[in-house]
Structures are given as C-alpha cells and as structure tokens.
Scaffold this active site. Structure first.
Site, PDB file in Angstrom:
ATOM      1  N   VAL A 139       0.824  -1.208   0.000  1.00 42.67           N
ATOM      2  CA  VAL A 139       0.000   0.000   0.000  1.00 42.67           C
ATOM      3  C   VAL A 139       0.856   1.254   0.000  1.00 42.67           C
ATOM      4  O   VAL A 139       0.417   2.331  -0.435  1.00 42.67           O
ATOM      5  CB  VAL A 139      -0.942  -0.018   1.235  1.00 42.67           C
ATOM      6  CG1 VAL A 139      -0.144   0.151   2.531  1.00 42.67           C
ATOM      7  CG2 VAL A 139      -2.031   1.032   1.135  1.00 42.67           C
ATOM      8  N   LYS A 140       2.096   1.150   0.445  1.00 40.64           N
ATOM      9  CA  LYS A 140       2.965   2.319   0.592  1.00 40.64           C
ATOM     10  C   LYS A 140       3.363   2.947  -0.747  1.00 40.64           C
ATOM     11  O   LYS A 140       3.833   4.085  -0.778  1.00 40.64           O
ATOM     12  CB  LYS A 140       4.220   1.940   1.375  1.00 40.64           C
ATOM     13  CG  LYS A 140       3.967   1.437   2.792  1.00 40.64           C
ATOM     14  CD  LYS A 140       3.450   2.533   3.698  1.00 40.64           C
ATOM     15  CE  LYS A 140       3.445   2.084   5.154  1.00 40.64           C
ATOM     16  NZ  LYS A 140       3.016   3.156   6.055  1.00 40.64           N
ATOM     17  N   ASP A 141       3.180   2.212  -1.842  1.00 43.88           N
ATOM     18  CA  ASP A 141       3.467   2.801  -3.156  1.00 43.88           C
ATOM     19  C   ASP A 141       2.658   4.083  -3.368  1.00 43.88           C
ATOM     20  O   ASP A 141       3.137   5.058  -3.955  1.00 43.88           O
ATOM     21  CB  ASP A 141       3.117   1.825  -4.285  1.00 43.88           C
ATOM     22  CG  ASP A 141       4.052   0.640  -4.352  1.00 43.88           C
ATOM     23  OD1 ASP A 141       5.017   0.584  -3.570  1.00 43.88           O
ATOM     24  OD2 ASP A 141       3.812  -0.248  -5.198  1.00 43.88           O
TER      25      ASP A 141
ATOM     26  N   ALA B 125       4.064   6.989  -1.202  1.00 42.81           N
ATOM     27  CA  ALA B 125       5.455   7.305  -1.555  1.00 42.81           C
ATOM     28  C   ALA B 125       5.511   8.226  -2.775  1.00 42.81           C
ATOM     29  O   ALA B 125       6.218   9.244  -2.773  1.00 42.81           O
ATOM     30  CB  ALA B 125       6.232   6.018  -1.819  1.00 42.81           C
TER      31      ALA B 125
END
Length: 453
Positions: free
Chosen positions: A43-45, A48
C-alpha cells in the site's frame, strides 16, 4: 494500445477479495483490499509517489537530489520506484528487526540501506528516526521524507484508496479495519469514507508495545507501554501527525504470536500470500466480530506481500524459536527435538575448573554434566561455581572433581514434562535424557519455561 507510460502508473486499483474460511464465524461480509497488487507489492506505493510529487511541486525535492527516509521497508520500496523513474538517489534507514528480505529488496532496486538498532528511544542518536534526520542534514541537495508527519501520506489515501473502497463496495461499506503505523492509510481512508457516510466505523489494529490504543482511549501517552515487539509495519512509540485520532472509532491490540500465526493461515486457508500486518489485521477483525451485523460490509486492508517474510513468519524454525508453532509438547523428547542432534557438552573429573568456565562461556550454558570412564558422576552449575569462586579465588586451577555437585537424574525419552518438572528444583538444575545408543541430552529450567505457550 493500452499500456502504462511507466511503472508508477500501475499503482492503485487493487482488487477487493471476499474472505471465506477464516471469517466463517463472522455474521457479515468481510472483504480484503489486497494492496500487494501494487507494483512495489504494498500500500505504501501510493503515498510514496504522492509525497515525492508534492515535494517536487513545492521545491523541497530538486532535480538530481537524494531522497532520505526512515522506513520499515515498504515505504522505501515505493520511494525506490519513484526515484528510479524520476532520477533521484535514495537512502533508506531501517531498523534491525525488519526482515532480511526487505533489506535485500531495497538494495536490489538501488537504495543505500542503513541499519539501526530497534531497542532504543526515538530520540536516541542511533534510532532510525534520528539517523534519518542527521543524514538529511549532512547530505547536499537531499530531502527528508518523514512519512510520519508528512501529510501527503494521508492525502494519498484520501484521494485514492478511500474512493476505490467506496466505489468497489458501491457505498455499502460499514466498517474499515486496518493496521496503524504512520497513520496515513487509516486517516486518509477514514476522512473520505466518513465524508460520504458518517456512520462508517473505523477500527485501527495496534500491537502490544505500541501507544496508540491507550492514547486514543485516555489521551495519555504512556511510556510504560513502549517495549520491543516482533510485528512489523504497525504500532509506534511516537504519535505521528498522520494519525488523526478523531477519525478513528476504536483500536484493538493483537499479539505478536497471533499476528504471525494468522499471516500463515491467510496463505494456507485463503490462498492470500500477504505480510505480517495482514495477519494482525485479520485477527483484529475476528476480535471485533461482536460489532458486526449480518448486513454489514467489513473491509480489511492487507498492506504488503508475504514474500518479504519468508525468513520469518513463513519459516518453521523462526516460528518455533519464538513459541509461535503450537506443537504438542508432552514428553522429554519433545523438549529437545529441535537440538537433539547437537552433542552434549561435558567436562571430565580430572579437567580443571577453568575448562568448565571456558565451556560455559563458549556455549552460553549454565549447567554441564561431569563424566569419568564409568559414565555420569557429577555436575557443574554456574551458581555453585560462583559461590565456590567467592570462597576461593584460586579455584580455576583445581580439578572438577573437587567442586562438582551431584550427577543429574537420567530420564527416558518418553518421560512426561510433569515428571521432569518435579525433578528440577533448587538442589537440582537439570535432568539428562537417555536417547539410546549411548546418546544423552540435557533439559534445564529454560527448556521447560520455553515450552509454555
């Protein structure tokens, strides 16, 4: 033709998957938002790239610059994809509790990885918070991301993840459940969903050793709650600005063991190969089941891929070392099965006490059986050894036979743990297990305690 101009354009629009076996006891429809389908497998894509683009827009990140961030691994991967496509350098500062796979993956996509100790205060100069800030100050043309307090993190999920969930459930979502770390996912999704329907309930998954749950319930930041924990990606010993507690209806805490066990169960029972925080999240859903009604639609978000945990939660040895595998332990042979192939460390009656001390130190043990040509004739215990040393400083050069205690009792491999426990007391620190063929192994109080689930 249909194609993405670069890998960043494939971020988002992840699938929603109905859970079946693990949620059989829940009277509601439980759907998993599986974020491992993002190109960086987490999910951090989303946040970021949003943080990079916002920093570019206001001039904090300049062409050819260096991105610096403290990360548990997943944000670093998302930043790496952005850095590659946009032409930046990347330094990831990571704590030593994170999996080796995460560190190797970051290096594989061109990041410089700096590893810091986990068990230090956030303000300690060795912490990954402090090291990140210091490197940003020392590195020319650099930008410190600070995902914890960078509100572009929350904005990404308000703009992307929240609307996706609303659309995929046709606005029927009643509960959103997610692990809380930096707070961007829960706060961004919660803000969007509550704007569309204020009745949607938002539940955060916390871990033991983290401050979120108590702070939400009492407003007290209790430093006594802070201690090291195994679960990755959720919980904090700080209060990130991205955690908007006013949007969160409640927290439930999940143990390290349950998080690890349910991570494996998701793979084995649902065919969903996801990471450690997903195990915590689904166990949290099960803990909250009394809050759900048959007509409810519960969405739980799974952060990242199981590929980052193959050396941890998906490794039997790692799980067994921590007592996370529920192997039935009832007999002597069960207690020693993981190390029964290792030779028994012994000393002989005519060896010097200094030899016993060397072996205690080398093998990090507290008890050693003493043998002669007839067999087991005595024992050396570090407590007795210390007492003897206090009385006689020249003891190291004396023979073992002069200070040894009674030999340890010998039991058979099928002797029950209850019987063994009765034999271990203040006068006797261990027992020996007869494995046949002249082989023996030692069982200590530590082995008994380690078997307690």
């Amino acid at each position: 033709m249909k194609y993405a101009k670069n890998i960043l354009e494939t971020i988002g629009n992840t699938p929603m998957v109905k859970l079946n076996k693990l949620t059989a006891g829940i009277d509601a429809l439980v759907l998993a938002k599986v974020e491992t389908f993002n190109p960086g497998n987490s999910v951090k894509d989303r946040m970021a790239v949003k943080m990079i683009e916002d920093a570019e827009a206001d001039g904090r990140l300049k062409p050819g610059g260096t991105i610096i961030e403290g990360t548990s691994g997943n944000t670093g991967m998302g930043l790496a994809l952005g850095a590659i496509v946009k032409g930046y350098k990347l330094v990831c500062v990571i704590s030593d509790k994170q999996s080796k796979e995460k560190m190797d993956i970051l290096r594989a996509v061109g990041a410089r990885v700096v590893v810091c100790p986990t068990d230090v205060e956030p303000t300690d100069p060795r912490s990954y918070y402090s090291v990140s800030k210091r490197l940003a100050q020392e590195t020319p043309n650099s930008w410190y991301v600070n995902q914890y307090d960078n509100l572009s993190n929350t904005a990404a999920h308000y703009e992307q993840t929240g609307p996706e969930i609303w659309e995929q459930t046709e606005g029927k979502i009643t509960h959103f459940v997610v692990g809380v770390g930096t707070g961007g996912t829960i706060s961004g999704v919660a803000k969007y969903l509550k704007e569309r329907n204020p009745d949607v309930k938002i539940w955060g998954i916390d871990t033991y050793g983290s401050v979120f749950k108590k702070y939400h319930e009492t407003g007290i930041f209790d430093e006594n709650e802070i201690y090291s924990y195994v679960t990755e990606g959720i919980g904090e010993d700080i209060l990130p600005k991205n955690v908007d507690f006013s949007l969160i209806d409640g927290f439930t805490k999940v143990t390290d063991k349950d998080a690890a066990v349910y991570t494996r169960r998701l793979a084995l029972e649902e065919g969903i190969f996801v990471g450690n925080s997903a195990g915590a999240a689904i166990k949290g859903v099960l803990q909250l089941k009394e809050h759900f009604k048959p007509e409810d639609v519960v969405v739980v978000l799974f952060h990242d891929s199981g590929s980052r945990y193959v050396g941890k939660m998906f490794n039997d040895d790692w799980m067994r070392e921590r007592g996370y595998l529920d192997d039935e332990i009832t007999k002597a042979e069960d207690l020693i099965k993981d190390h029964s192939d290792k030779p028994l460390i012994v000393v002989r009656t005519e060896e010097l006490v200094s030899h016993a001390i060397d072996r205690l130190r080398k093998y990090k043990i507290s008890q050693i059986p003493v043998i002669d040509v007839e067999g087991f004739v005595g024992s050396i215990d570090e407590t007795d050894l210390f007492r003897s040393y206090v009385e006689d400083k020249d003891i190291a050069e004396k023979p073992i036979k002069d200070i040894m205690g009674k030999p340890y009792p010998i039991v058979q491999a099928n002797t029950s743990i209850e019987e063994i426990s009765k034999l271990i007391n203040k006068d006797n620190q261990a027992v020996l297990v007869d494995l046949g063929d002249g082989r023996h192994h030692i069982i200590t109080k530590h082995d008994i305690i380690s078997s307690i689930k």
